[in-house]
Design a protein around this motif. Structure first.
Motif, PDB file in Angstrom:
ATOM      1  N   GLY A  23      -3.580 -21.355   6.911  1.00 19.08           N
ATOM      2  CA  GLY A  23      -3.264 -22.521   6.149  1.00 19.08           C
ATOM      3  C   GLY A  23      -2.271 -23.413   6.585  1.00 19.08           C
ATOM      4  N   GLY A  24      -1.963 -23.055   7.965  1.00 23.07           N
ATOM      5  CA  GLY A  24      -0.783 -23.866   8.733  1.00 23.07           C
ATOM      6  C   GLY A  24      -1.451 -25.263   9.048  1.00 23.07           C
ATOM      7  N   LYS A  25      -0.295 -26.165   9.296  1.00 20.10           N
ATOM      8  CA  LYS A  25      -0.747 -27.351   9.760  1.00 20.10           C
ATOM      9  C   LYS A  25      -0.009 -27.653  11.087  1.00 20.10           C
ATOM     10  CE  LYS A  25      -1.474 -29.387   5.341  1.00 20.10           C
ATOM     11  NZ  LYS A  25      -0.713 -30.470   4.176  1.00 20.10           N
ATOM     12  N   TYR A  26      -0.752 -28.064  12.131  1.00 19.37           N
ATOM     13  CA  TYR A  26      -0.312 -28.322  13.466  1.00 19.37           C
ATOM     14  C   TYR A  26      -0.445 -29.527  14.047  1.00 19.37           C
ATOM     15  CZ  TYR A  26      -0.095 -23.259  12.588  1.00 19.37           C
ATOM     16  OH  TYR A  26      -0.051 -21.969  12.020  1.00 19.37           O
ATOM     17  N   PHE A  27       0.378 -29.830  15.175  1.00 17.69           N
ATOM     18  CA  PHE A  27       0.089 -31.131  15.993  1.00 17.69           C
ATOM     19  C   PHE A  27       0.137 -30.877  17.228  1.00 17.69           C
ATOM     20  CE2 PHE A  27       2.017 -34.596  18.366  1.00 17.69           C
ATOM     21  CZ  PHE A  27       0.971 -35.635  17.983  1.00 17.69           C
ATOM     22  N   ASP A  28      -0.939 -31.343  18.168  1.00 14.73           N
ATOM     23  CA  ASP A  28      -1.019 -31.244  19.468  1.00 14.73           C
ATOM     24  C   ASP A  28      -0.996 -32.475  20.063  1.00 14.73           C
ATOM     25  OD1 ASP A  28      -1.756 -30.918  22.020  1.00 14.73           O
ATOM     26  OD2 ASP A  28      -3.427 -29.465  21.611  1.00 14.73           O
ATOM     27  N   GLY A  29       0.106 -33.025  20.668  1.00 18.68           N
ATOM     28  CA  GLY A  29       0.482 -34.231  21.156  1.00 18.68           C
ATOM     29  C   GLY A  29      -0.381 -34.549  22.568  1.00 18.68           C
ATOM     30  N   THR A  30      -0.844 -33.562  23.132  1.00 22.61           N
ATOM     31  CA  THR A  30      -1.449 -33.594  24.494  1.00 22.61           C
ATOM     32  C   THR A  30      -2.652 -32.827  24.211  1.00 22.61           C
ATOM     33  OG1 THR A  30      -0.274 -31.752  25.296  1.00 22.61           O
ATOM     34  CG2 THR A  30       0.575 -34.121  25.692  1.00 22.61           C
ATOM     35  N   HIS A  44      -7.251 -19.044  12.042  1.00 29.22           N
ATOM     36  CA  HIS A  44      -7.580 -19.201  10.649  1.00 29.22           C
ATOM     37  C   HIS A  44      -8.390 -20.300  10.352  1.00 29.22           C
ATOM     38  CE1 HIS A  44      -4.616 -15.717   9.872  1.00 29.22           C
ATOM     39  NE2 HIS A  44      -3.883 -16.244  10.753  1.00 29.22           N
ATOM     40  N   PRO A  45      -9.241 -20.015   9.665  1.00 29.03           N
ATOM     41  CA  PRO A  45     -10.337 -21.011   9.218  1.00 29.03           C
ATOM     42  C   PRO A  45      -9.566 -22.167   8.331  1.00 29.03           C
ATOM     43  CG  PRO A  45     -11.005 -19.249   8.173  1.00 29.03           C
ATOM     44  CD  PRO A  45      -9.783 -18.696   9.229  1.00 29.03           C
ATOM     45  N   ASP A  46      -8.556 -21.931   7.821  1.00 27.28           N
ATOM     46  CA  ASP A  46      -7.972 -22.894   6.677  1.00 27.28           C
ATOM     47  C   ASP A  46      -6.652 -23.605   7.452  1.00 27.28           C
ATOM     48  OD1 ASP A  46      -9.423 -21.664   4.931  1.00 27.28           O
ATOM     49  OD2 ASP A  46      -7.937 -20.276   4.343  1.00 27.28           O
ATOM     50  N   ASN A  47      -6.535 -23.317   8.723  1.00 26.75           N
ATOM     51  CA  ASN A  47      -5.697 -24.314   9.486  1.00 26.75           C
ATOM     52  C   ASN A  47      -6.139 -25.616   9.557  1.00 26.75           C
ATOM     53  OD1 ASN A  47      -4.074 -22.161   9.669  1.00 26.75           O
ATOM     54  ND2 ASN A  47      -4.620 -21.756  11.967  1.00 26.75           N
ATOM     55  N   TYR A  48      -5.016 -26.766   9.846  1.00 27.71           N
ATOM     56  CA  TYR A  48      -5.383 -28.046  10.029  1.00 27.71           C
ATOM     57  C   TYR A  48      -4.697 -28.446  11.108  1.00 27.71           C
ATOM     58  CZ  TYR A  48      -6.174 -33.039   9.115  1.00 27.71           C
ATOM     59  OH  TYR A  48      -6.673 -34.241   9.126  1.00 27.71           O
ATOM     60  N   LEU A  49      -5.311 -29.074  12.226  1.00 26.70           N
ATOM     61  CA  LEU A  49      -4.873 -29.560  13.318  1.00 26.70           C
ATOM     62  C   LEU A  49      -4.654 -31.182  13.440  1.00 26.70           C
ATOM     63  CD1 LEU A  49      -4.081 -28.165  16.341  1.00 26.70           C
ATOM     64  CD2 LEU A  49      -5.798 -30.013  16.662  1.00 26.70           C
ATOM     65  N   TYR A  50      -3.784 -31.676  13.618  1.00 30.27           N
ATOM     66  CA  TYR A  50      -3.717 -33.143  14.087  1.00 30.27           C
ATOM     67  C   TYR A  50      -3.298 -33.261  15.533  1.00 30.27           C
ATOM     68  CZ  TYR A  50      -2.060 -33.786   9.384  1.00 30.27           C
ATOM     69  OH  TYR A  50      -1.977 -33.796   8.111  1.00 30.27           O
ATOM     70  N   GLY A  51      -4.366 -33.975  16.374  1.00 33.68           N
ATOM     71  CA  GLY A  51      -4.307 -34.008  17.778  1.00 33.68           C
ATOM     72  C   GLY A  51      -4.447 -35.359  18.105  1.00 33.68           C
ATOM     73  N   THR A  52      -3.641 -35.714  19.296  1.00 38.46           N
ATOM     74  CA  THR A  52      -3.802 -37.076  19.872  1.00 38.46           C
ATOM     75  C   THR A  52      -3.663 -36.898  21.471  1.00 38.46           C
ATOM     76  OG1 THR A  52      -1.250 -37.341  20.070  1.00 38.46           O
ATOM     77  CG2 THR A  52      -2.538 -38.135  17.950  1.00 38.46           C
ATOM     78  N   ASP A  53      -4.118 -37.886  22.240  1.00 37.70           N
ATOM     79  CA  ASP A  53      -3.995 -37.680  23.761  1.00 37.70           C
ATOM     80  C   ASP A  53      -4.294 -39.348  24.159  1.00 37.70           C
ATOM     81  OD1 ASP A  53      -4.415 -35.431  25.955  1.00 37.70           O
ATOM     82  OD2 ASP A  53      -4.541 -37.343  26.564  1.00 37.70           O
ATOM     83  N   LYS A  54      -3.253 -39.562  24.954  1.00 41.88           N
ATOM     84  CA  LYS A  54      -3.435 -40.867  25.820  1.00 41.88           C
ATOM     85  C   LYS A  54      -4.827 -41.201  26.522  1.00 41.88           C
ATOM     86  CE  LYS A  54      -0.768 -43.903  28.817  1.00 41.88           C
ATOM     87  NZ  LYS A  54       0.683 -44.196  29.302  1.00 41.88           N
ATOM     88  N   ASP A  55      -5.407 -40.011  26.988  1.00 37.14           N
ATOM     89  CA  ASP A  55      -6.653 -40.168  27.618  1.00 37.14           C
ATOM     90  C   ASP A  55      -7.763 -40.140  26.644  1.00 37.14           C
ATOM     91  OD1 ASP A  55      -8.895 -39.808  29.259  1.00 37.14           O
ATOM     92  OD2 ASP A  55      -7.989 -38.273  30.557  1.00 37.14           O
ATOM     93  N   SER A  56      -8.440 -41.226  26.555  1.00 38.86           N
ATOM     94  CA  SER A  56      -9.396 -41.277  25.589  1.00 38.86           C
ATOM     95  C   SER A  56     -10.888 -40.536  26.208  1.00 38.86           C
ATOM     96  CB  SER A  56      -9.961 -42.753  25.315  1.00 38.86           C
ATOM     97  OG  SER A  56     -10.320 -43.590  26.545  1.00 38.86           O
ATOM     98  N   ASP A  57     -11.006 -40.434  27.347  1.00 41.78           N
ATOM     99  CA  ASP A  57     -12.146 -39.688  27.711  1.00 41.78           C
ATOM    100  C   ASP A  57     -12.002 -38.152  27.295  1.00 41.78           C
ATOM    101  OD1 ASP A  57     -13.289 -41.805  28.640  1.00 41.78           O
ATOM    102  OD2 ASP A  57     -12.612 -41.326  30.742  1.00 41.78           O
ATOM    103  N   ALA A  58     -10.587 -37.664  27.513  1.00 41.61           N
ATOM    104  CA  ALA A  58     -10.431 -36.361  27.215  1.00 41.61           C
ATOM    105  C   ALA A  58     -10.529 -35.867  25.610  1.00 41.61           C
ATOM    106  CB  ALA A  58      -9.124 -35.922  27.702  1.00 41.61           C
TER     107      ALA A  58
END
Length: 67
Positions: A23-30, A44-58
């Protein structure tokens, strides 16, 4: 879009230090192609991830990889 292969570096070490919990919340800036993010979500299936990246293709690849 051409197929790209990426092997995440230090994935196990990163996960160990994050101490992934249910149930954790995580941020991946790259988020790149989603290697580390996928491992976080797989922890864990209940985890939530916020993800961003400058490379729109990636980011588009990560979106497909993390469905």
């Amino acid at each position: 879009m051409s197929e790209k292969i990426h092997i995440p570096v230090l994935k196990e070490e990163t996960l160990r230090h994050l101490e992934i919990s249910r149930g954790g919340k995580y941020f991946d800036g790259t988020v790149g192609m989603g290697g580390h993010s996928g491992a976080i979500l797989a922890g864990h299936p209940d985890n939530y991830l916020y993800g961003t990246d400058k490379d729109s293709d990636a980011l588009a690849i990560a979106k497909e990889n993390l469905k």
